[in-house]
Structures are given as structure tokens and as C-alpha cells.
Design a protein around this motif. Structure first.
Motif, PDB file in Angstrom:
ATOM      1  N   UNK A  89       9.263  -5.587 -10.549  1.00  0.00           N
ATOM      2  CA  UNK A  89       8.176  -6.497 -10.149  1.00  0.00           C
ATOM      3  C   UNK A  89       6.826  -5.783 -10.155  1.00  0.00           C
ATOM      4  N   UNK A  90       5.821  -6.443 -10.645  1.00  0.00           N
ATOM      5  CA  UNK A  90       4.488  -5.846 -10.741  1.00  0.00           C
ATOM      6  C   UNK A  90       3.644  -6.186  -9.525  1.00  0.00           C
ATOM      7  N   UNK A  91       2.483  -5.558  -9.466  1.00  0.00           N
ATOM      8  CA  UNK A  91       1.525  -5.859  -8.400  1.00  0.00           C
ATOM      9  C   UNK A  91       1.110  -7.328  -8.486  1.00  0.00           C
ATOM     10  N   UNK A  92       1.062  -7.979  -7.347  1.00  0.00           N
ATOM     11  CA  UNK A  92       0.679  -9.400  -7.315  1.00  0.00           C
ATOM     12  C   UNK A  92      -0.462  -9.596  -6.325  1.00  0.00           C
ATOM     13  N   UNK A  93      -1.171 -10.719  -6.503  1.00  0.00           N
ATOM     14  CA  UNK A  93      -2.246 -11.027  -5.555  1.00  0.00           C
ATOM     15  C   UNK A  93      -1.687 -11.262  -4.156  1.00  0.00           C
ATOM     16  N   UNK A  94      -0.492 -11.837  -4.093  1.00  0.00           N
ATOM     17  CA  UNK A  94       0.115 -12.088  -2.791  1.00  0.00           C
ATOM     18  C   UNK A  94       0.364 -10.778  -2.053  1.00  0.00           C
ATOM     19  N   UNK A  95       0.967  -9.805  -2.743  1.00  0.00           N
ATOM     20  CA  UNK A  95       1.250  -8.520  -2.099  1.00  0.00           C
ATOM     21  C   UNK A  95      -0.044  -7.791  -1.753  1.00  0.00           C
ATOM     22  N   UNK A  96      -1.044  -7.881  -2.630  1.00  0.00           N
ATOM     23  CA  UNK A  96      -2.332  -7.234  -2.348  1.00  0.00           C
ATOM     24  C   UNK A  96      -2.976  -7.825  -1.103  1.00  0.00           C
ATOM     25  N   UNK A  97      -2.931  -9.154  -0.978  1.00  0.00           N
ATOM     26  CA  UNK A  97      -3.501  -9.806   0.207  1.00  0.00           C
ATOM     27  C   UNK A  97      -2.747  -9.415   1.469  1.00  0.00           C
ATOM     28  N   UNK A  98      -1.410  -9.361   1.373  1.00  0.00           N
ATOM     29  CA  UNK A  98      -0.603  -8.952   2.526  1.00  0.00           C
ATOM     30  C   UNK A  98      -0.986  -7.548   2.965  1.00  0.00           C
ATOM     31  N   UNK A  99      -1.088  -6.643   2.005  1.00  0.00           N
ATOM     32  CA  UNK A  99      -1.354  -5.233   2.337  1.00  0.00           C
ATOM     33  C   UNK A  99      -2.770  -5.040   2.863  1.00  0.00           C
ATOM     34  N   UNK A 100      -3.731  -5.717   2.249  1.00  0.00           N
ATOM     35  CA  UNK A 100      -5.118  -5.609   2.724  1.00  0.00           C
ATOM     36  C   UNK A 100      -5.227  -6.134   4.158  1.00  0.00           C
ATOM     37  N   UNK A 101      -4.593  -7.262   4.432  1.00  0.00           N
ATOM     38  CA  UNK A 101      -4.613  -7.814   5.796  1.00  0.00           C
ATOM     39  C   UNK A 101      -3.941  -6.863   6.780  1.00  0.00           C
ATOM     40  N   UNK A 102      -2.829  -6.264   6.342  1.00  0.00           N
ATOM     41  CA  UNK A 102      -2.090  -5.345   7.212  1.00  0.00           C
ATOM     42  C   UNK A 102      -2.927  -4.131   7.584  1.00  0.00           C
ATOM     43  N   UNK A 103      -3.493  -3.462   6.583  1.00  0.00           N
ATOM     44  CA  UNK A 103      -4.266  -2.251   6.841  1.00  0.00           C
ATOM     45  C   UNK A 103      -5.527  -2.583   7.631  1.00  0.00           C
ATOM     46  N   UNK A 104      -6.191  -3.668   7.278  1.00  0.00           N
ATOM     47  CA  UNK A 104      -7.403  -4.071   8.006  1.00  0.00           C
ATOM     48  C   UNK A 104      -7.095  -4.340   9.472  1.00  0.00           C
ATOM     49  N   UNK A 105      -5.985  -5.015   9.725  1.00  0.00           N
ATOM     50  CA  UNK A 105      -5.592  -5.316  11.099  1.00  0.00           C
ATOM     51  C   UNK A 105      -5.336  -4.034  11.881  1.00  0.00           C
ATOM     52  N   UNK A 106      -4.668  -3.057  11.263  1.00  0.00           N
ATOM     53  CA  UNK A 106      -4.398  -1.794  11.949  1.00  0.00           C
ATOM     54  C   UNK A 106      -5.670  -0.990  12.188  1.00  0.00           C
ATOM     55  N   UNK A 148      -0.328   0.696  22.216  1.00  0.00           N
ATOM     56  CA  UNK A 148      -0.928  -0.627  22.355  1.00  0.00           C
ATOM     57  C   UNK A 148      -0.921  -1.369  21.017  1.00  0.00           C
ATOM     58  N   UNK A 149      -1.283  -0.676  19.939  1.00  0.00           N
ATOM     59  CA  UNK A 149      -1.285  -1.297  18.607  1.00  0.00           C
ATOM     60  C   UNK A 149       0.118  -1.731  18.219  1.00  0.00           C
TER      61      UNK A 149
END
Length: 474
Positions: A89-106, A148-149
């Protein structure tokens, strides 16, 4: 990229300091010069570490976790490398959005939400804490809020799984390989940025080490504590967040996928979640203590930590749960109890060994270990500037059993994780093999430094405590 490291505390001149405190500035951090073996090792790791991660994850995705079938397929001409790659499976916009949201949240939890757990959890040390003395003489301050995080993140996860239903609890597993490409992009990006930053705008120029070798400096790092602003510390953030916070979420996603596929969660999957969950919670409960460990006090920040914490840790430390999605194992009651006990005893040894050393250090030996005043060997050494230092090497409690008995407990826990998967495939046992090599190397590396540092005093210590990890064996 590693287990919980052995503690190294800051030194004080002309005073008795407990167990093997940090080295003098001449010995601090990684090498100033690079020999051919170190360079060859760096090039090997830079080349093959990403391939190892891909191979393991691909083997599960396409060959049901067999490490030999892909090789046999290619050698027998049944498949080509291009076929394997095309099925990935290749990089997808869905996975990119998930990862960006995850890292930003942390990142937001790290820099925007001051710790409140220390205000109501007895014994927990959080909030603003001081780190160890750096080679340049700086004492950095850190906002300790990892527990806490972790709590906020998992509370939201369970709220979604049982109430909001914004996304599937198996979302991580369902996008696991596309997320791998995202993790690699972040790992390489942050490592490259840290190297450029060390040349153009280092946080503390006196804490930088340049060898002149591009590959070594890229992997092992140049800056000791790269920071953006006052509080965003690269080393603390990437060591704990996002990888270790994600560790337990990844395992929960595996459990959710097992429930989705088979209608139940096996006791082996529950054991993996519980035992590794204890390990993760221990890390965050003792995050302030972590400021005085090798990763913070010794290692510079480069690809080794940047890419390792983004990719190596979340993808290879969670192989047991991934394997159990493809091969659900229902253990007998006796085997489940035995594995649980092995993991708990290992954790107890790991935690109590570190606690004994910490207690000995904080009280300068004026404490009780196993009901009596601890014994120790007093050592002295002279730093490069001619200053004489004194240290105490404890030989009581678990530290009288073996010189690195905390590692022994760590290895017992690692073995317990792997045993949950049975013996059909070698893949889930990568973790115990890797940890054994890592911790054995760390033992030998640290003892070489201590031998150079303490000389005859170290010889007295090793004569008194002759074994490194396993009494009577090694």
C-alpha cells in the motif's frame, strides 16, 4: 531507540557521589572522531534499518508474518521484488491526514497544556523539572507532562470507541503501511532539520559536537539538546511523544482488529496489551527520572533518535500485537499465568533495581536496601581539567547480584511479550533478540568507559560483583 536506559547522574566536584554518575566533559556525549568501524556501522544502520522495518511489516501484510517465504518466493522465481513492492500500500491522503492530526495533537499537549497530574497523584513528579548538567554547563528545564498526555489521549480514544464513533478503533491497523511512509517522512525530516539547525542556529553552540564526517554526524547527532523556543525540546518530545504514547494505542488497535475479524480478543492479545501497557505507564510515571538517563544525558539528537523514535520503536516494538492479528493464539490458563508472572517479575526487578540505585544516589548511601545499610566501593578519578571526583559504586541489593540487573528484568519482560505468540514463527521474537543484543552491547560499552574512568577501583568492583546480567552465567 531503546529500552529504558541505565541512569547517569550529574557529578559534583570533590564530593562523594553515588553509583557511577555522569562522565567528565572529556568523556561526555558521543565521539569527537570517527574510526572506520564506527563509520561502517553507521552506514550499515542508515542503509538497512529502514529496509528491516519494511521487510517485517511487508511480511505480515503479504506473507502472514513469515520471514522466510518472501525470500523463498523470490529465489524460486515465483515472485519478483517489483511484485512485492507493487502490492505494498502506498502513501494516501487519509493516512497523511491521520498522521498530521496525531503529531499536531501531541505537540499541542506537550507545549500548551501544563501538567496537572502532579497536583493530585501522590508520588508522581511532574510539572517544571530540571535536567542534568550538560557538557557546556547548562541545566535545562522541562515541562514534564507525558503521563497527562497519555491519559488525555487514551480517554479520547475510549470515548470514541464506546460513544462518539468518529473513527474505527482499528484505524491504525487498517492504515498501518501508509502510516509507515508518514512516520519515515517525519523521522527523516526532523533528523535533517536538527542537523541543519546545529550549523545555522544551535540552541547552545557549546553543546555541539562536529566530527567532520557527514554520515556519522547525521546519525548520531550534533546538538546535545536542540530546542525551539524555551520549552519544545526535541529529545524529550520524540523519545516520549509521539512514539511511546502511540505504543499502547497501536496495541489497542490490534485488539480491536482481532475482535472485528474473529469475534473475540484472545488472552494472548490481552497479555500483550497489559504487559506493554505497564511498561509504557512506568515510563511516563518516571518521566522526570528519565531526564537523568543516557538518552538525555549522553546521546546527541540525530537520526538515531529522530528516525528511531518515529519509525523503529512504534513499528518493531509492537510486532507481537501485529502478529496476533494474523495468528490469534489462545493460551492455556497455565501458560497465560506463567507468562504473566514472568512479565510481572521482570518488571518488578527492573523497577526495584532502578529504585535502589536512585535511593542510594539521593541519600548518598544513607538509606536501607533490603533492610540494612548498603555497602559500596568508593572510587575516585581525575577529569581532563585536573579536577578530582569521587563516586560510590553500590554492591548491595540487586546491584550486588549483577552489575546491570535492571537490564535482566527488562529482558525478562521482553521475553514475556514474545512468548504470548507461541512458537510458529520467529518474527515476534525479533524483540527479545534485538533487546538482548542492544543491552549486552550497552553493558560492554558502559563498562569499557567505567574501566577507563575508574581504573583499579573498577577492577575491585567487578571482582566483588563478577556478573553483568545473569548470576553464574554472564
Amino acid at each position: 531507540m531503546a529500552a529504558f536506559p541505565e541512569r547517569k547522574s550529574e557529578e559534583r566536584k570533590h564530593k562523594n557521589i553515588p553509583n557511577d554518575s555522569g562522565a567528565s566533559q572529556g568523556q561526555w556525549g558521543r565521539a569527537w572522531e570517527v574510526d572506520w568501524f564506527s563509520l561502517a556501522s553507521v552506514l550499515f544502520l542508515l542503509t538497512f534499518s529502514p529496509l528491516i522495518v519494511y521487510y517485517f511489516i511487508m511480511s505480515c501484510d503479504q506473507y502472514h508474518c513469515s520471514l522466510t517465504d518472501p525470500i523463498i518466493d523470490v529465489l524460486m522465481g515465483n515472485s519478483h521484488l517489483s511484485d512485492i513492492w507493487n502490492k505494498t500500500p502506498s502513501l494516501s491522503w487519509k493516512s497523511a491526514n491521520i498522521y498530521i492530526c496525531w503529531v499536531t495533537f501531541q505537540v499541542m499537549l506537550y507545549i500548551l497544556v501544563p501538567d496537572f497530574c502532579h497536583k493530585f497523584l501522590p508520588g508522581y513528579v511532574g510539572g517544571v523539572q530540571e535536567g542534568a548538567l550538560t557538557p557546556a554547563g547548562t541545566v535545562n528545564k522541562y515541562e514534564i507532562n507525558g503521563l497527562q498526555a497519555w491519559i488525555i489521549t487514551h480517554a479520547l480514544w475510549f470515548a470514541n470507541a464506546y460513544y462518539f464513533h468518529w473513527f474505527s478503533p482499528a484505524i491504525i491497523f487498517d492504515n498501518w503501511i501508509p502510516l509507515l511512509w508518514c512516520a519515515n517522512i517525519l523521522g527523516y525530516a526532523v533528523s535533517t532539520f536538527a542537523m541543519i539547525k546545529s550549523y545555522l542556529f544551535p540552541s547552545n553552540p557549546n553543546d555541539c559536537k562536529f566530527t567532520g564526517n557527514l554520515f556519522y554526524d547525521y546519525m548520531m547527532g550534533i546538538e546535545f539538546n536542540p530546542r525551539i523556543g524555551k520549552w519544545f525540546d526535541f529529545k524529550l518530545f520524540f523519545n516520549g511523544r509521539p512514539g511511546i504514547v502511540a505504543w499502547t494505542l497501536i496495541n489497542l488497535s490490534y485488539a480491536a482488529k482481532q475482535q472485528e475479524l474473529y469475534g473475540q480478543v484472545t488472552n494472548s492479545m490481552i497479555l500483550v496489551n497489559v504487559l506493554q501497557g505497564i511498561y509504557v505507564l512506568d515510563f511516563f510515571w518516571n518521566e522526570a527520572w528519565y531526564l537523568k538517563t543516557i538518552d538525555i544525558c549522553h546521546d546527541h539528537f540525530g537520526w538515531y533518535l529522530g528516525w528511531g523514535d518515529c519509525v523503529w520503536l512504534p513499528y518493531l516494538y509492537t510486532l507481537q500485537g501485529l502478529y496476533l492479528v494474523y495468528h490469534p493464539v489462545q493460551l492455556s490458563t497455565a501458560n497465560a499465568v506463567g507468562i504473566l508472572l514472568l512479565g510481572l517479575v521482570g518488571y518488578y526487578i527492573f523497577r526495584m533495581t532502578n529504585h535502589q540505585k536512585d535511593l542510594f544516589r539521593r541519600t548518598d548511601g544513607n538509606c536501607k536496601i533490603w533492610g540494612k545499610k548498603p555497602e559500596y566501593i568508593e572510587c575516585s578519578y581525575t577529569s581532563v581539567d585536573g579536577t578530582k571526583y569521587y563516586s560510590k559504586l553500590m554492591i548491595s541489593g540487586f546491584w550486588g547480584v549483577a552489575r546491570h540487573f535492571n537490564y535482566t528484568g527488562d529482558l525478562m519482560g521482553s521475553l514475556a511479550y514474545c512468548l504470548t505468540c507461541g512458537f510458529e514463527h520467529i518474527l515476534p521474537y525479533f524483540y527479545i533478540i534485538y533487546m538482548t543484543i542492544l543491552l549486552t552491547h550497552r553493558c560492554i560499552r558502559d563498562e569499557h568507559r567505567c574501566s577507563s574512568k575508574y581504573g583499579k577501583d573498577w577492577k575491585r568492583y567487578t571482582t566483588t560483583v563478577p556478573y553483568r546480567l545473569i548470576p553464574g552465567v554472564f
